[in-house]
Design an enzyme around this catalytic site. Structure first.
Site, short mmCIF file in Angstrom:
data_model
loop_
_atom_site.label_atom_id
_atom_site.label_comp_id
_atom_site.label_asym_id
_atom_site.label_seq_id
_atom_site.Cartn_x
_atom_site.Cartn_y
_atom_site.Cartn_z
CB THR A 46 -1.02 0.02 1.16
OG1 THR A 46 -1.81 1.22 1.05
CG2 THR A 46 -0.37 -0.02 2.52
CD GLU A 47 -1.54 3.82 -2.79
OE1 GLU A 47 -1.45 2.59 -2.63
OE2 GLU A 47 -2.49 4.37 -3.38
CG ASN A 48 -0.77 4.00 3.66
OD1 ASN A 48 -0.85 3.02 2.93
ND2 ASN A 48 -1.29 4.03 4.87
#
Lengths: 217, 230, 217, 230
Positions: A46-48
């Site tokens: 996940t990009e976070n």
């Protein structure tokens, strides 16, 4: 979720090959996680800032510091790693993301994707979508075949501002699996009970039919 | 879902690096240099390599073995003052050496690892290292274009790895390792210890597993790892 | 080390103000550490990835993974941190390094520094020197007043390839403390027993003398 | 040698941020948002701020307080879809909003923190976000120039700090915090726990102390820290 959507999401989950690093976009794509076996070898990103997403947690078991990019509480698996936002997108842009599954407003027959802006109506910003669409090794879209007004989302060209050009390889809808082939939209599979004619009618550009039987899902 | 296993043997990890390959090698002096992977690269013998490393190690250590075996055609580096052989080969025109300011080498590698085309900097503008480089103006200030560096393969030394390839480094053995571990499509990590999944705390991982392709556990460390001769 | 050099290094150590982040270059500058009190509030940085250098260790107490940029075994202090080479120079280039002390082959009267290359003789590469010289908030040089052949190292202009232009603020030698003032080399202090005339003679460009008494060190 | 002490009070840490300041704010959604520092910035009241943050939080939380108080003139961000007030202010022309691709915002901030002029990227080339940006060619490939971002002050939320300002972050609360903690001449960190020197293992520090100017220890966390409303 309707049966048709559940089948579509289950079919999309079979797109994930053992050993892949995969990013599942907000909305329908996130549901794919529910169709992956607990021993299936895959790394969800996940990009976070997390590699190794585990099952989604109910709020009472959530960690306030552990969310995915859509804001859902998630968990980790053994071997997860946390990192900052620069490292997270370094992974995306440098080719380490084997597959991303994204939602869409429109997909063109050349694979252009529009999923971030509806001028005058919806302009919240693109978030990490442009980089996912442009740089994942393979981009699949999960979407309904038509919008709420019944207009096809698969079109000759995108009318909305695009997210990335010529990026989409395959589209999963509740009606069909459709590839973006050099010649345009190409029917790959049909949902049970749906005919090729119905899919062609709900597609806003020519639909290439395969020779012979069309598998169903 | 479980994370894939990337552990393999030394021989298989290094196999198939072809003549002419671009190879990044971690380390700053002794700490962080993947001595075992380098030895195996010497044993397997690909030629005409471009080596990207902060320094050329010292005589009889690390990259010096690759120089001695004649496998290196080009060296992209910051400082080779502790390796007389490297200087001699450079002066004799037998290897090509490209010097970079140290932090700019780090940023060029990181840019490669981050999927960027390059960075803009004012470092070295007044020096001979800036010669021939492209310039860009931003708000009337002039910057050098420093292009991103990527390699065909990166050789990394980690303190600990898990079987998925999450890595951590210890003390000043970190240096260029986490940058190079992002900057190649094939990243080979030797680790002093390989742990089971879940034994590396996820907040303490220095290189996330998705960047790493092969993990090799080191046995007893050779003498090279322990010696700083100066 | 001769008494004169020890005095020079001790004087240079007094240049460090409480709270500073300081990088000490290879050679004479590294010796400055021996003149800092154990309770003096300062953070020493080394470009190979450590903030908070502690005292230099003898080989039998050394950690094989813990060196400074010159390859010397060092130690840590409570509150040290390790980081990669990109972060280390981010610190330098973004203005977090209050002071660096460097060696020199030549310093010009406008503050140009040459310390990395002697064409045809010595070309090992610049290492991190260019960034330290160009980006530390204050650059001090520790060097002998003349080279082994007796030629002044402080000159009207550098003949050797420069490391950075107009970067040096102050020079410490075994004879004097000399500032790079807008008008050129400016005598600030004298080593005990050395005269201003002797310093002027060993300087390869005009030396501006202060009004009044000249302090000694 | 000992490392200086940077602990201070909330009021003093935030004092003196002037009208027109550029303020970076860590966090991605709730995790890592420095809610207490933001509240103090609202209390002290500087106007006409440029805020750089991944998102605009949600109604009644974090940056939304600064929007509600009319202190924000400009927002540099990636996605504000969860804050109706931000969208309304943008559509009414009351704040200027600049959207960036998320990873490009991260790289621009990192470039500022690394003392670079900018980065070169092919991201968003075909989209409206590329409009008006400078191009550079490297080996016949075209890249966008994305300029470095720096701020006057950065507001950071850490899990643990030591008194010198070494920071670590937990889970997905890391996000933009370590990048922003490099990109301002004044970096203010709130920390859930402040430890004595030596209690943070030096290999596990995420933001080295030299980047940090003020450390504020949080008391009991307010409700904002624990709520994800969706």
């Amino acid at each position: 979720m309707s049966d048709a959507r559940t089948r579509m999401v289950a079919r999309a989950a079979r797109e994930i090959e053992p050993g892949m690093v995969v990013n599942l976009g907000i909305g329908l794509p996130t549901k794919v996680i529910n169709h992956l076996a607990s021993d299936f070898p895959v790394c969800l990103h996940t990009e976070n800032g997390l590699s190794g997403i585990g099952p989604t947690l109910p709020p009472d078991r959530a960690d306030r510091n552990l969310i995915d990019a859509g804001g859902a509480y998630v968990s980790t698996v053994p071997g997860s790693a946390f990192f900052d936002s620069a490292t997270s997108f370094a992974l995306v842009r440098s080719g380490r993301l084997d597959l991303t599954m994204l939602g869409a407003f429109e997909v063109s027959q050349t694979g252009d994707l529009a999923n971030w802006k509806i001028p005058g109506k919806f302009s919240p910003g693109a978030g990490g979508g442009i980089e996912l669409a442009q740089k994942a090794r393979r981009v699949a879209v999960l979407t309904t075949q038509t919008d709420r007004a019944g207009n096809p989302k698969l079109k000759a060209a995108c009318d909305l501002p695009i997210t990335a050009r010529a990026c989409v390889a395959r589209v999963f809808t509740e009606m069909a699996v459709i590839d973006i082939a050099p010649a345009g939209f190409s029917l790959v599979e049909l949902a049970e009970g749906v005919s090729a004619g119905e899919v062609a009618e709900a597609t806003g550009a020519p639909l290439i039919l395969p020779d012979g039987d069309i598998p169903t899902f | 879902m479980r994370l894939p296993d990337k552990t393999t043997t030394l021989e298989e990890a290094v196999a198939g690096i072809g003549d002419g390959a671009v190879v990044m090698v971690g380390g700053f002096g002794v700490p962080g240099t993947p001595f075992t992977l380098i030895r195996e690269l010497v044993r397997q013998g690909p030629k005409n390599l471009t080596v990207i490393k902060n320094d050329a190690n010292e005589t009889g250590m690390g990259v010096d073995h690759l120089l001695a075996s004649g496998q290196v055609a080009r060296l992209i580096t910051t400082h080779i003052g502790l390796n007389p052989r490297a200087i001699e080969l450079m002066n004799a025109g037998k290897i090509e050496v490209e010097f970079n300011p140290q932090g700019i080498l780090a940023e060029r590698i990181r840019a490669g690892g981050a999927g960027l085309g390059g960075i803009l900097t004012d470092i070295a503008e007044d020096t001979e290292l800036a010669r021939g480089k492209q310039r860009v103006e931003i708000d009337a200030k002039r910057f050098l274009v420093e292009t991103a560096l990527r390699a065909d393969v990166a050789l990394i030394h980690a303190d600990r790895a898990d079987t998925f390839g999450n890595l951590d480094y210890v003390a000043t053995a970190r240096n260029f390792n986490p940058l190079m571990a992002m900057a190649a499509p094939r990243v080979i990590a030797e680790a002093e210890r390989v742990l089971a999944l879940g034994e590396l705390p996820p907040d303490d991982v220095h290189t996330p597993g998705p960047f790493v392709d092969h993990v090799v556990e080191l046995g007893a460390l050779t003498e090279e790892y322990a010696v700083v001769r100066r």
